[in-house]
Scaffold this active site. Sequence first.
Site, short mmCIF file in Angstrom:
data_model
loop_
_atom_site.label_atom_id
_atom_site.label_comp_id
_atom_site.label_asym_id
_atom_site.label_seq_id
_atom_site.Cartn_x
_atom_site.Cartn_y
_atom_site.Cartn_z
CG ASP A 1 -2.18 0.79 1.02
OD1 ASP A 1 -2.30 1.51 0.02
OD2 ASP A 1 -3.08 0.69 1.89
CD GLU B 1 -9.56 3.21 0.05
OE1 GLU B 1 -9.16 2.24 0.71
OE2 GLU B 1 -8.81 4.05 -0.47
#
Length: 651
Positions: A404, A459
């Site tokens: 990430d 998200e």
Amino acid sequence: MTHKLFYFIILLSSCYSVIAQSHTVQSPSGEIKIEVEVDDVLTYRVFFKGEEIVAKSEIAFSIDNGMTFGKDAKVRSIKTTKISKEIHPVVPRKFNLIKDEYNELQLDFKGGYSLLARAYDEGVAYRWVSDRTGSYTVMDETVTFNFKDDHSIWFPEEKQVYSHQEREYLHLKLSDVTSERFCSTGTLVVLENGIKVYISESDLVDYPGMFLRGSDKNPHALVGKFAGYPLEVLPKGDRNAKVIKHADFLAKTQGKRNFPWRVMVVAANDGDLILSELIYKLATPLQLDDTSWIKPGKVSWDWWNANNIYGVDFKAGINTETYKYYIDFASKYGLEYINLDEGWYQSGDVLNVIDAIDIQALVNYGKTRNVGLILWVTWKELDENLDAILQQFESWGIKGIKVDFMQRDDQWMVNFYHRVAQKAAAKHMLVSYHGAYKPTGMRRAYPNVITREGVMGMEQSKWGFDANPNNDLLLPFIRMVAGPMDYTPGAMKNATKHNFRPIGKEPMSSGTRCHQLAMYVVFESPLQMLADNPSNYHRETECMKFLSEVPTIWDDTKVLDAKLGEYIALARRSGEKWFVGAMTNWTEREMQLNFDFLPEGNYTLKIWQDGVNAHRYAADYKMKKQSVRKGDVLNIHLAPGGGWTAIITKN
């Protein structure tokens, strides 16, 4: 030879050298053509059914010895090639067999470089090839897409090249895109006649990614923009490393090599965009000897739902008991993996697991229930200790990593992606990239790169931006053309347009329950998340009948109906079963589904559809069964932000 003939040949050669040379290559069907013109500068044009859709556009490529590929170019040789072959993807996305058919033009130039141009029935692409030896520096690349008129464009605008490329698609005119404005790719240009040109790149290796900005020369043009080679990086915390000084060149490289394809998918119909695999076809072929261990599947995910477990006898959170609960849930419904996201290790040290987590115990527990573990990690911490971390993960028995916060696509960072893909494959680990640039075909060479983000996904509903049905109905036509997207669907708390609120610790989704279910057919990700928490799923047994059965890879795909930004209906086959998914934006609508894609025979249609009150209570749905045969037409109703999905089984 007479003196007259000799002088005539000299004169003819001299004239030839100053007259522009045009070279064309057509697609196998003859409908699409790319024309390359060699003059004092190199240009190309693209035609569809005889009509020019991309006007004369200059391209060039400069290196550090002062040489510019394409400037005052002299053709040394010309070669045309016709290719017809089949690709059998290790991890299918739309099809288990891809026909790779194209015609290629190769122009070799004096000075040690070439231009390759390919024409497919779904679009065109070109790339530079260098025959040079030794080390050299790429100073700049001129990439231009000129259009004759002020067409509309879906523009994922960026404010800086330091970006995770999760952007809203702005609907603009080309003239709105000034040279100060730029976007990540892909982007979609819509011509007045309805033809669509999707612009992106493929086979991005050892080179920076391409953005697009407006042009000072032509208000209807887009030109390439690239991050310079990183010279100084400012680390911040455990995940951020922003480049604060770029070089005035793009890449350091060496030897004979290919550079990325500049890709234009040409679509006469909106559904053609959904079926395109051009980015994949242009990418480097498979680089792994053994792929038998690569296992797509569904994942129970903790982060989106904030571990809001309830109805249990333990305190929910980032601890061993909670993840055993996830494993039990995944095992019950046949999910292949669980994902431990942020918080399982001490920030700053991936190998320092928090006291509340016993990774080895969880791996062992998962093995008894056929559930593997995928671990989240920041790229920065992974890069600092890559070999040791992967070695420890392998020792534990971890099945994959979720990397990430890269937020860059300069040459160094692009190389990081490839380095991780290679080393993870050597350890038999899947890779999911988040905080990532768009797909450029890497999954063909390294099919363990199973999915990636680079998408305005669900998200975002936890904070300011509402990842709503209007956004959802753009993604299949733009972002999904590039490759799998980890949108992370599966919300069981659903809201209408007026009831939605961004609540980080108790998130909800925009649109109906069936809109969420349909995403598992419409949105492509071979590693597909179930983003809500197991406690909610346990209460939704009828929805889990669908979510436990729907696959994540497909043998065949059919577009039943589709309109950019408005609605979509797809049928996908897995083995002998067909799955149908339909979605709409915030507009309520009726649709007709034609089942002429079915083979002959009698079938049972198991349906999940918006409930009669879904327009006011988004979680309302109805499940039913009915019979269906080839050629039947079914009328369906979709609520605002609604969806419809079905499983078709032969009797």
